[in-house]
Write an enzyme that holds these catalytic residues in place. Structure first.
Site, mmCIF file in Angstrom:
data_model
loop_
_atom_site.group_PDB
_atom_site.id
_atom_site.type_symbol
_atom_site.label_atom_id
_atom_site.label_comp_id
_atom_site.label_asym_id
_atom_site.label_seq_id
_atom_site.Cartn_x
_atom_site.Cartn_y
_atom_site.Cartn_z
ATOM 1 N N ASN A 98 13.643 -22.216 -12.509
ATOM 2 C CA ASN A 98 14.122 -20.926 -13.021
ATOM 3 C C ASN A 98 12.885 -20.101 -13.378
ATOM 4 O O ASN A 98 12.248 -20.334 -14.388
ATOM 5 C CB ASN A 98 14.998 -21.178 -14.262
ATOM 6 C CG ASN A 98 15.445 -19.894 -14.921
ATOM 7 O OD1 ASN A 98 15.264 -18.799 -14.367
ATOM 8 N ND2 ASN A 98 16.043 -20.003 -16.105
ATOM 9 N N LYS B 127 12.730 -17.047 -14.189
ATOM 10 C CA LYS B 127 12.990 -15.998 -15.194
ATOM 11 C C LYS B 127 12.348 -14.684 -14.736
ATOM 12 O O LYS B 127 12.382 -14.378 -13.547
ATOM 13 C CB LYS B 127 12.516 -16.449 -16.577
ATOM 14 C CG LYS B 127 13.097 -17.816 -16.943
ATOM 15 C CD LYS B 127 12.850 -18.245 -18.356
ATOM 16 C CE LYS B 127 13.477 -19.623 -18.571
ATOM 17 N NZ LYS B 127 13.323 -20.111 -19.942
ATOM 18 N N HIS C 243 23.101 -18.997 -18.992
ATOM 19 C CA HIS C 243 21.818 -19.422 -19.565
ATOM 20 C C HIS C 243 21.723 -18.933 -21.013
ATOM 21 O O HIS C 243 22.188 -17.836 -21.330
ATOM 22 C CB HIS C 243 20.660 -18.863 -18.730
ATOM 23 C CG HIS C 243 19.344 -19.466 -19.107
ATOM 24 N ND1 HIS C 243 18.630 -19.045 -20.205
ATOM 25 C CD2 HIS C 243 18.640 -20.490 -18.561
ATOM 26 C CE1 HIS C 243 17.537 -19.785 -20.311
ATOM 27 N NE2 HIS C 243 17.515 -20.663 -19.325
ATOM 28 N N GLU D 138 19.442 -17.646 -22.641
ATOM 29 C CA GLU D 138 18.799 -16.329 -22.811
ATOM 30 C C GLU D 138 19.789 -15.209 -22.516
ATOM 31 O O GLU D 138 19.706 -14.132 -23.101
ATOM 32 C CB GLU D 138 17.551 -16.240 -21.915
ATOM 33 C CG GLU D 138 16.415 -17.084 -22.488
ATOM 34 C CD GLU D 138 15.434 -17.614 -21.452
ATOM 35 O OE1 GLU D 138 15.393 -17.088 -20.331
ATOM 36 O OE2 GLU D 138 14.704 -18.571 -21.778
ATOM 37 N N GLU E 3 21.147 -27.672 -21.600
ATOM 38 C CA GLU E 3 19.870 -27.144 -22.074
ATOM 39 C C GLU E 3 19.963 -26.866 -23.573
ATOM 40 O O GLU E 3 20.424 -25.794 -23.980
ATOM 41 C CB GLU E 3 19.546 -25.827 -21.355
ATOM 42 C CG GLU E 3 19.398 -25.961 -19.861
ATOM 43 C CD GLU E 3 18.517 -24.841 -19.301
ATOM 44 O OE1 GLU E 3 17.487 -25.172 -18.717
ATOM 45 O OE2 GLU E 3 18.849 -23.660 -19.475
ATOM 46 N N GLY F 258 11.558 -23.440 -23.727
ATOM 47 C CA GLY F 258 10.332 -22.659 -23.908
ATOM 48 C C GLY F 258 9.605 -22.975 -25.202
ATOM 49 O O GLY F 258 8.713 -22.245 -25.612
ATOM 50 N N SER G 62 11.911 -27.429 -21.636
ATOM 51 C CA SER G 62 10.537 -27.951 -21.683
ATOM 52 C C SER G 62 10.297 -29.174 -20.796
ATOM 53 O O SER G 62 9.520 -30.060 -21.143
ATOM 54 C CB SER G 62 10.118 -28.240 -23.128
ATOM 55 O OG SER G 62 10.131 -27.041 -23.883
HETATM 56 P P1 PGA Z 1 11.611 -24.131 -20.033
HETATM 57 O O1 PGA Z 1 12.921 -23.312 -19.603
HETATM 58 O O2 PGA Z 1 11.424 -25.221 -19.009
HETATM 59 O O3 PGA Z 1 10.497 -23.146 -20.014
HETATM 60 O O4 PGA Z 1 11.898 -24.697 -21.393
HETATM 61 C C1 PGA Z 1 14.043 -23.968 -19.089
HETATM 62 C C2 PGA Z 1 15.169 -22.990 -18.862
HETATM 63 O O5 PGA Z 1 15.290 -22.045 -19.644
HETATM 64 O O6 PGA Z 1 15.955 -23.125 -17.903
#
Ligand code: PGA
Length: 254
Positions: free
Chosen positions: A12, A14, A99, A101, A171, A177, A217
């Protein structure tokens, strides 16, 4: 790994990478895969602007594309939005939906996400349906309650025939993140709960082929221990998917 679900490693990106940077990454990835193929399905969710170019670049490769979001409405006066048909047209097979976010910054709730899941299925896209608890919810021992609600509402009206077209991404919001990964045991425990929850609604036979992937992460250092869990059939990777070397290490997990 350990069940019969397909192994999926999804990137992903983003809001990262220009068209040029996306092509460069895809070209090198394709190159690496031609020398050393992997058995997992590799999926990239680039920004919308890179999809068209990646469709061409990855035409003869095993790498698949995903949208990062879509609108539930098939077309119309929706300035700034993208439909499922448009994603299919731009080469996508999957679309990430729900997601955290999107939930946090764009006010998406379970009901809206459910409408998107249904719309994606209707147009032939496979949803990568994301769920996960926030830190306060985990600390209040409400994780499984939150997961149950998100599954129940997000999958409302999804038929037994359609459940195997959906990838579920667990997640935990506190792990995205932040550099804090759920331990492989924590992830395994929630994945097991998700599979049992789905078994009760759809039956074991239909659910056996559903891939449950972990995100938050994930990186080159923790990938092997995560993938060693029987209920983890893949990962959704954010930051560590932006760098080719670390992504290659992830798709070559042991
Ligand atoms: P990250 O993001 O690996 O940077 O924690 C994962 C995601 O949001 O799908």
């Amino acid at each position: 790994m350990g069940n019969m679900a397909e192994t999926i490693i999804a990137a992903n990106w983003k809001m990262h990478k220009t068209i040029g940077q996306s092509i460069e990454f895809a070209r090198s990835l394709k190159d690496a895969l031609s020398k050393k193929p992997v058995s997992a399905a590799i999926v990239i969710a680039p920004p919308f602007t890179s999809l068209g170019a990646l469709k061409l670049e990855l035409k003869d490769s095993a790498v698949l594309l995903a949208g990062q979001n879509m609108n539930a409405v098939p077309q119309g006066a929706m300035t700034g939005e993208i439909s499922g048909e448009m994603l299919l047209d731009a080469g996508c097979k999957y679309c990430i939906l729900g997601h955290s976010e999107r939930r946090l910054h764009f006010g998406e709730d379970d009901r809206l996400i459910n409408a998107k899941v249904i719309a994606a299925l209707e147009c032939g896209l496979k949803p990568v349906f994301c769920i996960g608890e926030k830190l306060a919810e985990r600390e209040a021992a409400a994780t499984l309650q939150v997961i149950s609600r998100q599954l129940k509402e997000g999958l409302n009206k999804v038929s037994a025939g359609d459940i195997k077209k959906i990838v579920i991404a667990y997640e935990p919001v506190w792990a995205i993140g932040t550099g804090k990964t759920a331990t492989p045991q924590q992830a395994q425990e929630v994945h097991l709960f998700i599979r049992k929850f789905l078994n009760e609604i759809y039956g074991e036979k239909e659910v056996a082929g559903v891939s449950l992937i972990y995100g938050g992460s994930v990186n080159a250092e923790n990938i092997d221990s995560l993938m060693a869990q029987t209920e983890i059939s893949g990962v959704l990777v954010g930051s560590a998917s932006l760098d080719l070397a670390s992504f290659l290490r992830i798709i070559n997990f042991q």
